[in-house]
Structure formats: structure tokens, C-alpha cells
Scaffold this motif. Sequence first.
Motif, short mmCIF file in Angstrom:
data_model
loop_
_atom_site.label_atom_id
_atom_site.label_comp_id
_atom_site.label_asym_id
_atom_site.label_seq_id
_atom_site.Cartn_x
_atom_site.Cartn_y
_atom_site.Cartn_z
N THR A 4 80.66 66.84 82.71
CA THR A 4 81.20 65.65 82.08
C THR A 4 80.39 65.19 80.88
OG1 THR A 4 79.90 64.44 83.66
CG2 THR A 4 82.23 64.76 84.19
N THR A 5 79.46 66.01 80.46
CA THR A 5 78.63 65.54 79.34
C THR A 5 78.83 66.40 78.12
OG1 THR A 5 76.87 66.85 80.22
CG2 THR A 5 76.84 64.51 80.72
N ALA A 6 78.36 65.88 77.02
CA ALA A 6 78.44 66.60 75.75
C ALA A 6 77.27 66.14 74.91
CB ALA A 6 79.76 66.27 75.05
N LEU A 8 75.11 64.42 72.03
CA LEU A 8 75.29 63.25 71.17
C LEU A 8 75.67 63.76 69.80
CD1 LEU A 8 72.26 61.00 72.07
CD2 LEU A 8 74.61 60.86 72.87
N PRO A 12 70.50 59.15 68.24
CA PRO A 12 70.82 57.78 68.63
C PRO A 12 70.00 56.82 67.78
CG PRO A 12 69.40 58.82 70.27
CD PRO A 12 69.76 59.87 69.27
N ALA A 16 64.81 57.37 72.72
CA ALA A 16 64.09 56.99 73.94
C ALA A 16 62.60 57.11 73.70
CB ALA A 16 64.52 57.90 75.08
N VAL A 18 58.54 57.66 74.21
CA VAL A 18 57.72 58.60 74.96
C VAL A 18 56.92 57.81 75.97
CG1 VAL A 18 55.93 60.34 74.79
CG2 VAL A 18 57.57 60.06 72.92
N THR B 3 78.64 61.03 78.61
CA THR B 3 78.28 60.30 79.81
C THR B 3 77.24 59.25 79.46
OG1 THR B 3 78.64 62.28 81.08
CG2 THR B 3 77.42 60.50 82.15
N THR B 18 68.13 63.09 78.94
CA THR B 18 68.67 61.95 78.21
C THR B 18 67.95 61.80 76.87
OG1 THR B 18 68.95 60.92 80.36
CG2 THR B 18 69.33 59.53 78.43
N GLY B 19 68.68 62.02 75.82
CA GLY B 19 68.13 61.82 74.47
C GLY B 19 66.87 62.62 74.21
N PRO B 32 67.92 64.99 69.44
CA PRO B 32 68.14 64.21 70.65
C PRO B 32 69.39 64.71 71.39
CG PRO B 32 67.50 62.77 68.90
CD PRO B 32 67.61 64.14 68.29
N LEU B 33 69.20 65.03 72.65
CA LEU B 33 70.19 65.82 73.36
C LEU B 33 70.40 65.25 74.76
CD1 LEU B 33 71.51 68.80 73.64
CD2 LEU B 33 69.31 69.43 74.54
N ASP B 34 71.66 65.12 75.13
CA ASP B 34 71.99 64.75 76.51
C ASP B 34 72.60 65.96 77.19
OD1 ASP B 34 71.19 62.27 75.91
OD2 ASP B 34 73.13 61.28 76.16
N THR B 36 73.63 67.44 81.29
CA THR B 36 73.59 67.30 82.74
C THR B 36 73.98 68.62 83.37
OG1 THR B 36 74.20 65.00 82.56
CG2 THR B 36 74.48 66.03 84.71
N GLY B 68 60.66 62.70 72.46
CA GLY B 68 61.37 61.49 72.86
C GLY B 68 62.34 61.85 73.97
N GLY B 69 62.80 60.83 74.69
CA GLY B 69 63.80 61.08 75.73
C GLY B 69 63.17 61.31 77.08
N SER B 70 64.02 61.57 78.08
CA SER B 70 63.50 61.71 79.44
C SER B 70 64.15 62.89 80.15
CB SER B 70 63.74 60.43 80.24
OG SER B 70 65.11 60.30 80.49
#
Lengths: 313, 414, 265
Positions: A4-6, A8, A12, A16, A18, B3, B18-19, B32-34, B36, B68-70
Motif C-alpha cells: 500500500t505504499t509508494a 514520496l 518532504p 525527519a 536524525v 501511506t 519513513t522518509g 527521502p523514501l517511504d 513498507t 534523515g528518517g527512521s
Amino acid sequence: MTTTTAPLADAPPDPAPVPAALKRAARRRRSVPYLLLLAGVAWLLVFFVAPMVYQASTSVQTGSLDTGFKVTWHFATYWNALTEYWPHFVRSLVYSGIATVLCLAIGYPLAYTIAFRAGRWRNLLLILVIAPFFTSFLIRTLAWETILADQSPVVSFLNRVHLLDVTTWLGVTEGHRVMATPLAVVCGLTYNFLPFMILPLYTSLERVDGRLHEAAGDLYATPFTTFRKVTFPLSMPGVVAGTLLTFIPASGDYINAELLGSTNQKMIGNVIQSQFLRVLDYPTAAALSFILMAVILAIVTLYIRKAGTEELV
Amino acid sequence: MTTPSTTSEATGDAVRLTGISKTYGSFTAVHPLDLTVPAGSFFALLGASGCGKTTTLRMIAGLEDPSGGSVRLGGRDVTALPPYKRPVNTVFQNYALFPHLDIYENVAFGLRRRGIKSVKQQVGEMLDLVQLGPLARRRPHQLSGGQQQRVAVARALINKPQVLLLDEPLGALDLKLRRQMQLELKRIQTEVGITFIHVTHDQEEAMTMADTVAVMNAGRVEQMGAPADLYENPASTFVANFLGTSNLIEAEVTGVLGGTLHLVSAGQKLTLPAARSRADVTAGDRVLAGVRPEKITLAHRDDEDAIPAGRNRVQGRIVDSSFIGVSTQYLVDSPVGAELEVFVPNVERDARLVPGAPVILHWNPEHTFGLDAAQDIDAGTESDDEPAPGGGGAPAAAGAASAVPAGGAGGAAA
Amino acid sequence: MRPIRWLRKNLVVIAGVLALAYLILPNVVVLVFSFNKPKGRFNYTWDHFSTDAWQHPCGVADMCGSLTLSLKIAVYATIGATILGTLTAFALARYRFRGRAATNMLIFLPMAMPEVVMGASLGTLFLNMRIQFGFWTILIAHIMFCLSFVVTAVKARVMSMDPRLEQAAQDLYATPLQTFLRITLPLAAPGIAAGALLSFALSFDDYIITSFNAGNTVTFPMFVWGSAQRGTPVQVNVIGTAMFAIAVVLVLAGQLAGSRRKAKA
């Protein structure tokens, strides 16, 4: 689609952050190399660099052991040292230069043999090259006194075939003896530093793929051309390292000149040693070693630049 | 499709990025990449070398710190954890087996580090699973490439990780062995039921093994989905060209009628189901019409009348043909584009189809897909296609090497 | 035609064997003259065969004392230089940091410096700091000049190690300390051993630098040097030959053990 993901579409607006723990770990990692270096570098700074600096200041001091030495910017020490001992400088450079060339000429065939022709004898030959290291080199140099003594079989043979007449005519021996002549000193220098030439040569020759010889032969190169155009250029790092490892210690050596030569073969090392340990003229000893160091560094720098190898550092 | 990160920490997700991003100085290895990855799946990250796939994998393993991101594993945030505290294991490119330990000790390494005393039974079972029981006391260098590969898998799997990461695990093997190991890995994955994330540059490998493939390009995920889905419905020219080959025809939309786009390219009319177009277009817009080489039928111009109505047709002339056993591959020049590719299965070979022959290419319009014409039409073609990296075993420098753009370190070594 | 062709083909090998003879000849002389019973004080000419020197190796005043001192210094210098050098080598091989190039240069310089310069300048420093010459000054000097050789040997080894092996260990739950002890150290061991061996040989054999920093302390090379003026006792040849034999036996044993382990594995 099963998931269900794609991605970005773009970065962004607010990436996020660090985590703080990661930042701490990164900072800790940055300090690791300095901690590792600390002891070793400190040792060299205190016992290698500081003495060099101190040496520089000593060389412009005047005084005596009784009255003490003071920095008086007495540059005349350099001038006096040079005018008095320039023959020793020249002799050192000439002797060690010749010894280096001889080491290359003698060492290359041996390194080549071990690398390409020795087969299963390779390890044994390598041990035989390294083994002399384990007998004190003073003892081995003393052995040359025996070998080159006036009545020794070697010298008798050289006399019988009149080879010593030739070398005397060339000015490297005197009369019918070898001891206490330039030939003996150069012979001793060559002998003493030969392993320092052979080992780097072997290391770089060993890396040369034997198939390159076949390829060169396949492309119409004679064995000699193959050597000149393929093998030798590929062994250049070894040649550079070997010549430096031979020339540098040889130029400062005084043991061969002391044990195998006479007063006419004294090198700059002998002068520094006697100024320091016997005459106790520390400024002159310091000035002489400073000049020697400068000359060596200049030659090495020029040579490395010319040979285009930075692999040594 | 996106998502939001606010959705529940679904238990069904093995890995959730996430990101996450990675930059080296001014070079961005991963944007930055999501992402799952569902638990229990065989997931493939596919892309050319330097696309950021290995960096992504290493960030999951903890071998690379994200800029960056988690990273979440099974709902737990592990971003700040060092590799030895993460419940994931890696099968390294060229395996990274410990040369000074024998096979048994290599496999037992992870168990022993976690303080497990009696490892004998587990190691024995694991060596049996990869069929290496008799070689337990050998050293890695005494094993063949395929055997070393299996040791690397066993060494990682014995720890029962939540996720097994595979970094080009088959890159150093020859073609035949690679095929065999693909099936073998698939079998092991089914048997142990652990989530596999597999990084590869080989699209065939990705499609054979994975149930979900993410295609990466220049630090971004271009498209993600089941292999057949990606193949049939590429979302970008990169995916269309990188995953197999595609014939892309630049065309103008002349009208939209009942869910069908009517196109014209160099005077030849084509149709395309609107549902299969990735570009939202109306009359007057440009679009790329794509069709896979095996969907096309090749007919000699003399047989034009025999072609059923309603099919897309393009006229052309054969410039080259090569016989490759199960099929024959033709290159056809046509007004709509040069060197269109056609695969014709070798059922009944038409002797007239030789270079120079005038031909008609025709296919079912349903097999046409539409792409945004604003993209580079050649993205993902051969210039990105690199040989298996590190086949010779030269250790790539530090981890940073994986982020060097294609043509850098890898190209120089070749 | 045949012999000429053979000669041409094997010219290199012949030259190599002659070079080897040149290298080995002094050791043969040392061996032979260790069985000599010279007439005068100088052991230069052969007189007659005797095993006296071998039966009484310590029959010369002060020789065995200097030998013990040299061995002691060599052991300590090896330990010191190996520890410091290994740490430095790891920093240089594994990290990119500010000052790395300068550190590389600092390591290189002692190897590019004539010993007489290093010895004289360190001696001058000790002299002016009024530090008593003796065991400690010798040890400091020896660690100083051995350090660079250890760094070079270990660095070469560490640089050739695949960093992925350590990453694999970390991936398999080994903490940084465990990774170092179980993976890094065993893999770097040959380089460290080579550096240590070289240190021992260099330290044990050094005369030039030692002579500037020894004061009245007499190491074995200094004893030999001193005796050269007065007439070298035959026992010096005995020690030289024994050292040569021990070294060769140790190296051969190491090789044998290595090849046996390979065969077993």
C-alpha cells in the motif's frame, strides 16, 4: 498492487530529524582515530621531531662543555663544517650512490629468479635472503675483513688474475690489497643493504602476473623487450622503494668505512660520530647532521617526484 | 497510494522506512523514501548499480547511518540501534565469510555472540538445510562459489532474524548456478517463512524470486508491485525499459472515445485503452504508447489483408534478425520509430522475413500502455545496464563505495 | 648451440645464484671461523680446528652480559613499538580524519632519515636535558625507530582486509569489542607478527643509534664494535652462528606448521 505504499513524490518539506543517539555515536566515532594515534604520534613528536628541532638550535650555539652552550645564531658553524668536511659529504653520496646501483644490478636478478623461476624453492630462497639479517650485521661486516684480508683466498685469486691491477688503475684499490680501499667500503655497503633492495623488488615483481610475459611474447616481444617494456615498468614501485631503502641508510653509514676503510675513506657518518662522541663538538655534529638530513630529503623528494610514486607514504 | 505514517503500527509490516535518506556530501544516494515491506514476503529492490538500493539495505541493517528518517522493524524504531542490536541479518555481496574460521564456526558465530552455549544441534540442522553437512570443518576458501553462498545464507538464517537482507547474493555466480540458487533461495524462504529483502540489478532474478519488486532509480523508488503487474503496467519509461524491453512510440492524442484513446504517430493510427494510460491526456496532448516485443505479431506486407480488423498496425522494414532458439528477434525500422523490437516464437518460420523485407507489425490494442511523454524515452536502457558488480571479489572500499554513481568505481574496475 | 642456448635461458638464474652466494658468504665465514683457534688476538686467519669457543660461549668477559642486555632491550622495544604501532596503523588504515596525511608523513620520515642523524639529535636532546644515558634512553630510541616499521607492516595488512568482514560480525550480533577480538585481531595478526619480528631484529642489531644514546651501557653490537678494535673473540662468531641457526630453524618450523595446518584443514 500487494502493498500500500509508494515513494514520496519529492523531498518532504520537513525531513525527519536524525535521532540524538545517532549524532552522539557519530561524534564518538570521530574521536576514535585520535585516541588510537595519541601514544604513537606523541612518541614520535617527543623523541623524533623535538630532537630534530633541538638539533637545529644546537647547530647555531657556541660554547664548550665546561662553560655550557648558548644560542648565538652562529651560522659560521655551517660554513666551517662545509668547508672542512665537504669531501666527506661528496664521498658519502658517491659511495652510497655506487652501492645503490650495484645493489640494483645484483639484487634484480635474484629478486626476478625468486619471483618467476624458483618454483618450489621460492620460500627457501626467500629465507636465505632474510636469514643474514639475524646475524648481527657488525659480525657480518667483520667477516668481510676476513674475506678481504691481504692473504685471503679471494684477494690472492684477484691478484693472480691481475684484476686488482685493473682496479688500482681505476683508482679504487691500492697496490695489491683490497682492505682499506674504496672498493672494500663500497663492497661492504653493497653487501649490507642488498636485502633492503631485494625484498621490495621481490614484493613488486611477485605481483606481476606471469601471464603478462606470455601475452607480451604472443604480441611479438622478445624476452628482452618483454622485460624492458612490461616487467621492469611494472616493478618500478619496488625499484623506487629499494633504491631509497638502500641509498638513505648507506649515505649515513659509518660502520663500513670504519671497519673496512682507512682514514682516506671516512664518510660523513664517521665525522658526525667522532664530533659527537669523541671531540664533543656538539654544534658541529648538529650542523653536519642537519646538512646531511637536508641533502637526503632534497634528493629523496626529487627522486620520488621524478619516479612518480607516492606509494611509499 | 501513499501511506501516511500515522497509520497503526500494523503487525503485518516487517520493515517500515519513513522518509529515510542518505547523502554523502553533496551527493544524494537515497532521496527521502517511504517503504513498507509486509511480513513473510520475498521483497526485491531492483535497480542499476549506484541507484541507492544497497545503501537502503545497509540502512536497514544498521551498517549505514541515515541522514534523515527512521527505520522500524516489526513496529519497533531501530534507527539509533547499532547493527549488533538489530534483529536482522545480512547475506553480503561476495559473502564476507570469516576466512580464519571454518564453516561450522562461521555458521555458529551469531549464536555464540548471543551467548547461546549449545549450538551443535542448530548448526547441524542449518547445514543440512543448505546441504553442506559434510563440509562443516572446511575453511571458506576451500569451497566453491555456490557453496560459499549457501554458507552465507546459513550463517544469517540460523539467527532466525525478523528480516533477512540479501545484497546481490548471486552476483558472483555463473549463470547456471545463479538459476539454481534462485530456486534454492525461494525454497528456503518458503520453508522458513522469514521476510527476505533482496537487492539485485538483475531484473530477471528479481521477477523470478520476489513477490513484490520495488524498482529504484537515482535514489528514488520508481514503481513497486508484483512482478507481472510491473511488467504489464510500467509507470515510467525507466521501468518499461529496465524491466525487460519496451517499444515506445511517441504519438499525439486525436480523441478520446468511450474509454479509448485514439492516437496518431507518423500518420499511423493507434488505439490505447484510457485505463492503461499513466498520463492524464486529452485531444492534442502527446503520449508515449508502449508495447512489449512479444505481444507483436509480424506479417509480411503481402499478407496485409489477412490481419484481423481492430488491431494496432505499424508499417516497417526489417533491418536485422537474430535467431535465439525459442524465438527469433527482429529489429524493424518504421516511420513511428527506429529499431522496434519484435520477438516471434519459432512455431512456423516465415522464410520471407529477412532483413530488407517490408512488414506490418500488429498487436491487440489492449496490450498497449500509455506513459507521460515528458520523460526521457531512453531511461533505463543499456547505458544503465552494468555487469554484475564485484564479480572478481575485489573488496569495494568502505560502505561509501555502494553509493558511488554508476561508472565510477565499478566502471574503472571492469 | 645447446649450451649457449641453455646459458641464455638461465642467465638470470645464474646471476641470481651468484647474488645469493654474495649474501651468504659472510655467514659461511662466520660459521667456519667459529671453529678456529687463532694464534693471536685477531680471528682473521685460519689456524686450526677447535670447538673451544662452542664449549665456552660465555668465556669472554662481559660478552654474555651485553647479549642479555640486548635481548632484554629488544623484547621491551618490540612490545612497546608493536602496541603503539598497531594502534597508529589502525587509525591510519581505518579512518579518514583531519591530519591523516601529516601523520603518514610523520611515520615515513624516520624511515627516510639516516640513523646517524636520528641518533645524534636524540642524543643531543638527552644530553641537554641532563638525562642519564643507559637502559632507558636506549629503549626510548629503539621504540622510536621501530615504530614506523610496525605501522607500515600492520597498515598494509589492515588495508588489505575486507571491511565487510567486520560489518558481517556486527550484523551477527558481535559488539565492537567482540568484533575486534574475534575478527579484526586474528585477521591482522600476520601483519602485527611481521612488524614485531622486524622490530626485534632491528632493535637487537642496532649499533648506530644506540651508540649515541648508550653512555657507558654496552649492548651486544657495541661489545662487538669495541672488540673489533682489540681483536674479536671467537665466541662472537659462535653467537652469530647460533643466532642465524635459531632464526632459520624458527622460520622453517613456522612454515612447516603453516603448511601442515593448511593440509589438515
